[in-house]
Design an enzyme around this catalytic site. Structure first.
Site, PDB file in Angstrom:
ATOM      1  N   GLY A 106       1.009  -1.129   0.040  1.00 22.52           N
ATOM      2  CA  GLY A 106      -0.136  -0.089   0.165  1.00 22.52           C
ATOM      3  C   GLY A 106       0.875   1.143   0.031  1.00 22.52           C
ATOM      4  O   GLY A 106       2.128   1.275  -0.082  1.00 22.52           O
ATOM      5  N   ASP A 107       0.212   2.445  -0.147  1.00 20.23           N
ATOM      6  CA  ASP A 107       0.979   3.869  -0.217  1.00 20.23           C
ATOM      7  C   ASP A 107       1.979   4.063   1.080  1.00 20.23           C
ATOM      8  O   ASP A 107       2.970   4.502   0.835  1.00 20.23           O
ATOM      9  CB  ASP A 107       0.058   4.865  -0.631  1.00 20.23           C
ATOM     10  CG  ASP A 107      -1.351   4.937   0.259  1.00 20.23           C
ATOM     11  OD1 ASP A 107      -1.336   4.183   1.451  1.00 20.23           O
ATOM     12  OD2 ASP A 107      -2.096   5.725   0.369  1.00 20.23           O
ATOM     13  N   ASN A 108       1.085   4.007   2.150  1.00 21.14           N
ATOM     14  CA  ASN A 108       1.882   4.448   3.485  1.00 21.14           C
ATOM     15  C   ASN A 108       2.904   3.307   3.712  1.00 21.14           C
ATOM     16  O   ASN A 108       3.967   3.630   4.059  1.00 21.14           O
ATOM     17  CB  ASN A 108       0.816   4.368   4.612  1.00 21.14           C
ATOM     18  CG  ASN A 108       0.160   5.671   4.405  1.00 21.14           C
ATOM     19  OD1 ASN A 108       0.597   6.782   4.396  1.00 21.14           O
ATOM     20  ND2 ASN A 108      -1.282   5.666   4.728  1.00 21.14           N
TER      21      ASN A 108
END
Length: 258
Positions: A106-108
């Protein structure tokens, strides 16, 4: 998934897979996959183990779990680049060697890796339209707290707190409250003026909840300017834009610190 089941039941019945944003589908693999990091954003992941909680998925639909992508380990290969995408990308590999595709994340979780936040005890503070702080942990998040129980991309946990009221608030304050006789200020100009304002902003306190807030869970909250007195009212009339800008900066900072 639940909203679609309630409002678009025919469409929901036709769906075969629900995929997080980084699930890889156009590879030689026929099974959609993801990692525990991105899967933890579904709210269906077990707090301790990298697996879905069937009881939660069943709340949406009895078959919902079977539509979710398979969760792979951090170093697993999700598949190999398909011939279709080799042609589109102009990839020519000597001997037609297969090109492996990483499981992704995911992004984080990817941000944490990019910042070398991969060891327990390290953390990242990200300031954007929303503000987030997250760190790597060997243990899961305790329930009943405002900390979101995400997983990272290395097989550990990634407790995360996110506030909505961050740089977007500064943009609004800059546009509506920070102007001079020469026109509106830039962020750099307003920051320079704010540097000359003492901490506390002459008694003014700014609650930055212009669009509600998610941490704490106050979706209908409003912003507020507190501590207004005859001695500091000129700040709101455009006479001291640095004061208003610093006031917003302090409000956002206190929110993040809390």
């Amino acid at each position: 998934g639940y909203d679609m089941k309630e409002e678009e039941c025919e469409s929901e019945d036709a769906i075969k897979s629900y995929l997080p944003s980084v699930s890889h589908i156009d590879t030689t693999s026929v099974i959609p996959t993801t990692d525990a990091g991105d899967a933890s954003g579904t709210g269906l992941l077990h707090p301790q183990n990298p697996e879905y909680v069937k009881e939660l998925a069943d709340i949406i639909d009895d078959n919902f779990e079977s539509c979710l992508p398979k969760i792979l380990s951090p170093n697993d290969i999700s598949g190999y680049l398909s011939s279709h995408w080799k042609e589109i990308l102009g990839v020519n590999v000597e001997g037609e060697k297969p090109i492996p595709i990483s499981v992704g994340t995911g992004d984080n979780m990817a941000s944490a890796m990019g910042c070398k936040c991969t060891e327990s005890g390290s953390a990242v503070l990200s300031l954007g339209t929303s503000g987030t702080i997250f760190g790597v942990s060997e243990t899961p998040v305790t329930t009943g707290t405002p900390v979101a129980p995400f997983n990272d991309a290395t097989g550990r946990h990634l407790p995360l707190v996110c506030v909505m009221s961050c740089t977007g608030v500064l943009n609004s304050v800059l546009e509506h409250w920070c102007s001079t006789s020469n026109g509106k200020l830039s962020h750099s100009e307003a920051t320079k003026l704010a540097e000359d304002v003492p901490p506390g902003c002459h008694g003014l306190s700014f609650l930055p909840y212009l669009g509600g807030e998610r941490t704490p869970d106050w979706p209908h909250a409003f912003g507020a300017l507190l501590g207004v007195s005859p001695q500091n009212m000129d700040c709101m009339a455009g006479g001291k834009p640095g004061v208003m800008y610093r006031c917003a900066l302090e409000g956002i900072t206190y929110l993040m610190a809390e």
